[in-house]
Write an enzyme that holds these catalytic residues in place. Structure first.
Site, PDB file in Angstrom:
ATOM      1  N   ARG A 145     -18.160  -2.759 -42.292  1.00 65.40           N
ATOM      2  CA  ARG A 145     -17.909  -2.532 -41.165  1.00 65.40           C
ATOM      3  C   ARG A 145     -17.739  -3.566 -40.356  1.00 65.40           C
ATOM      4  NH1 ARG A 145     -22.878   1.479 -40.272  1.00 65.40           N
ATOM      5  NH2 ARG A 145     -23.576   0.046 -41.728  1.00 65.40           N
ATOM      6  N   LYS A 152     -24.838  -4.978 -38.828  1.00 64.16           N
ATOM      7  CA  LYS A 152     -26.027  -4.984 -39.690  1.00 64.16           C
ATOM      8  C   LYS A 152     -27.154  -6.157 -38.964  1.00 64.16           C
ATOM      9  CE  LYS A 152     -26.910  -2.924 -42.885  1.00 64.16           C
ATOM     10  NZ  LYS A 152     -27.248  -1.531 -42.793  1.00 64.16           N
ATOM     11  N   TYR A 169     -27.938  -3.256 -35.475  1.00 60.73           N
ATOM     12  CA  TYR A 169     -28.955  -2.371 -36.026  1.00 60.73           C
ATOM     13  C   TYR A 169     -29.871  -3.628 -36.501  1.00 60.73           C
ATOM     14  CZ  TYR A 169     -26.275   1.802 -36.425  1.00 60.73           C
ATOM     15  OH  TYR A 169     -25.553   3.097 -36.260  1.00 60.73           O
ATOM     16  N   ASP A 172     -32.188   6.977 -48.009  1.00 64.39           N
ATOM     17  CA  ASP A 172     -32.735   5.938 -47.403  1.00 64.39           C
ATOM     18  C   ASP A 172     -33.960   6.233 -46.626  1.00 64.39           C
ATOM     19  OD1 ASP A 172     -31.849   8.018 -45.247  1.00 64.39           O
ATOM     20  OD2 ASP A 172     -31.030   6.435 -43.932  1.00 64.39           O
ATOM     21  N   GLU A 230     -30.904   0.886 -33.314  1.00 64.28           N
ATOM     22  CA  GLU A 230     -31.488   2.273 -33.741  1.00 64.28           C
ATOM     23  C   GLU A 230     -32.705   2.575 -32.951  1.00 64.28           C
ATOM     24  OE1 GLU A 230     -31.719  -0.529 -35.205  1.00 64.28           O
ATOM     25  OE2 GLU A 230     -33.631  -1.127 -35.386  1.00 64.28           O
ATOM     26  N   HIS A 248     -33.620  -2.581 -37.411  1.00 67.99           N
ATOM     27  CA  HIS A 248     -34.694  -1.975 -38.660  1.00 67.99           C
ATOM     28  C   HIS A 248     -35.681  -2.964 -38.740  1.00 67.99           C
ATOM     29  CE1 HIS A 248     -32.380   1.549 -38.959  1.00 67.99           C
ATOM     30  NE2 HIS A 248     -31.247   0.847 -39.326  1.00 67.99           N
TER      31      HIS A 248
END
Ligand SMILES: NC(=O)c1ccc[n+]([C@@H]2O[C@H](COP(=O)([O-])OP(=O)(O)OC[C@H]3O[C@@H](n4cnc5c(N)ncnc54)[C@H](O)[C@@H]3O)[C@@H](O)[C@H]2O)c1
Length: 372
Positions: free
Chosen positions: A15, A75, A94, A270, A118, A96
């Site tokens: 992506r 990412k 993102y 996940d 997120e 995380h």
């Protein structure tokens, strides 16, 4: 503002953070956009597609990180990328962070203002920048499940829609949230006989109102779940308990009660997976057999359809990206508490409570960060 988008370097990530359409919007809003050469290739956007809308395509990621005031990615930044971030720069991607100590430390050391996709919220209590990927994974689940059911792949040899005189596949979806609803719609669209199980009566009411006649609903008691799983040709696992590991809803012992060659598609992999026998697999080797039941457990399903995923994510991130560029992060976050909820680090301070709790780091309230 100078907006930059590097090529993703995480393995198997195709992506890209900015589509040509999003870049075009930014340029129309008076901003300058630089994109690394080849950044959009995996999603089917070549350099010329960016140039055509006025983007300056540059040779290296180093140039993007050195020049951009707002870096837009998909990412979390990898170690080498993190070394190039700096105070006064905005990172929108993102992250995380909760389970990722090294990344958290590097972002704090860099001083970057990092806004995580997120944790951005919406008025309905949802997560608008996670939802598009759940939509993709949900819609993909019956497609990969149908492939898994084919005889050559170890499956039962059952056609989703049946044919005249032959019953369709029975599909059971456990969890009727974003993933489950999209999975059920597509499975029903393929002609399967679909039942969605959920623990939330409110959710079952909504599903019945919106999709009654398209698929059936059932309360996710242990008994109902076991009975439906025994009759199923395909089970799609789509549960989520926010912040917790997925509950194990089908045990290994139950596999012997299932039809031989049935398919289990564990989208919740996940979060640890919702079947006892699930373990993460990759797009290169997505399925495996346990006791004659075929398991599909790819943890990054949207990667299989990088182009659709990129466009879906881009549609969702674009208004926030434009607000950050048009107003600067401070004003944009002051005007929108949902965007402020995305703020994870600023000027060496951690600003997201769940990450602080997970890692034992002091947290500065996002409201205070706005005043720094
Ligand atoms: N593998 C991938 O590539 C991928 C991609 C996107 C999302 N996901 C995962 O898919 C899962 C679902 O995500 P979502 O966005 O649909 O979440 P969601 O919050 O929208 O929906 C989860 C649903 O599960 C229900 N639920 C919780 N416990 C249950 C139980 N014991 N039995 C039945 N229902 C139960 C909830 O009531 C809710 O309706 C998550 O684990 C998410 O991380 C995986």
């Amino acid at each position: 503002m100078l907006i930059g988008c590097p090529k993703e370097i995480k393995p198997q990530e195709y992506r890209v953070g900015l589509t040509p359409v999003a870049a075009q919007e930014a340029i129309a809003n008076g901003h300058e956009v630089i994109v690394e050469t080849g950044a959009g290739q995996g999603a089917g956007f070549d350099d010329d597609a960016y140039r055509a809308v006025g983007v300056d395509v540059v040779d290296t990621a180093e140039e993007i990180f050195a020049r951009a005031e707002l870096v837009v990615k998909v990412k979390e930044p990898q170690a080498g990328e993190r070394q190039q971030l700096r105070e006064g720069q905005i990172l929108f991607t993102y992250l995380h962070l909760a389970p990722d100590g090294p990344q958290t430390r590097d972002l704090l050391a860099s001083g970057v203002t990092a806004i995580a996709y997120e944790t951005v919220t919406d008025r309905a209590g949802g997560l608008p920048l996670l939802a598009p990927m759940s939509e993709v994974a949900g819609r993909l689940a019956p497609q990969v499940g149908a492939w898994t059911l084919q005889k050559a792949n170890g499956g039962r040899g059952v056609l989703m829609g049946g044919v005249p005189g032959v019953a369709p596949a029975r599909v059971v979806v456990i969890g009727g949230g974003v993933v489950g609803t999209h999975a059920a719609r597509i499975a029903a669209g393929m002609g399967a006989d679909v039942t969605v199980l959920d623990m939330s009566l409110a959710r079952l009411r909504y599903l019945d109102d919106a999709f009654g006649g398209v698929f059936k609903t059932s309360y996710a008691s242990k008994g109902n779940t076991a009975e439906l799983v025994e009759q199923a040709d395909m089970v799609i696992g789509a549960v989520l308990i926010p912040g917790a590991e997925a509950p194990k809803l089908i045990t290994r012992a139950q596999l012997s009660d299932m039809k031989p060659g049935a398919a289990l598609v564990d989208v919740a992999i996940d979060q640890g997976g919702c079947f006892e026998t699930s373990r993460p697999t990759t797009h290169a080797d997505p399925i495996y057999d346990v006791d004659g039941i075929m398991h599909y457990c790819v943890a990054n399903m949207p990667g299989a359809v990088a182009r659709s995923s990129t466009i879906g994510l881009g549609n969702a991130t674009m208004p926030f990206m434009l607000a950050l560029a048009n107003k600067g992060w401070r004003q944009a976050c002051e005007d929108d508490a949902h965007l402020l909820a995305g703020l994870n680090t600023h000027a060496g301070h951690l600003t997201y409570y769940a990450v602080g709790k997970a890692q034992g780091i002091d947290v500065l309230s996002p409201a205070m960060a706005l005043k720094l």
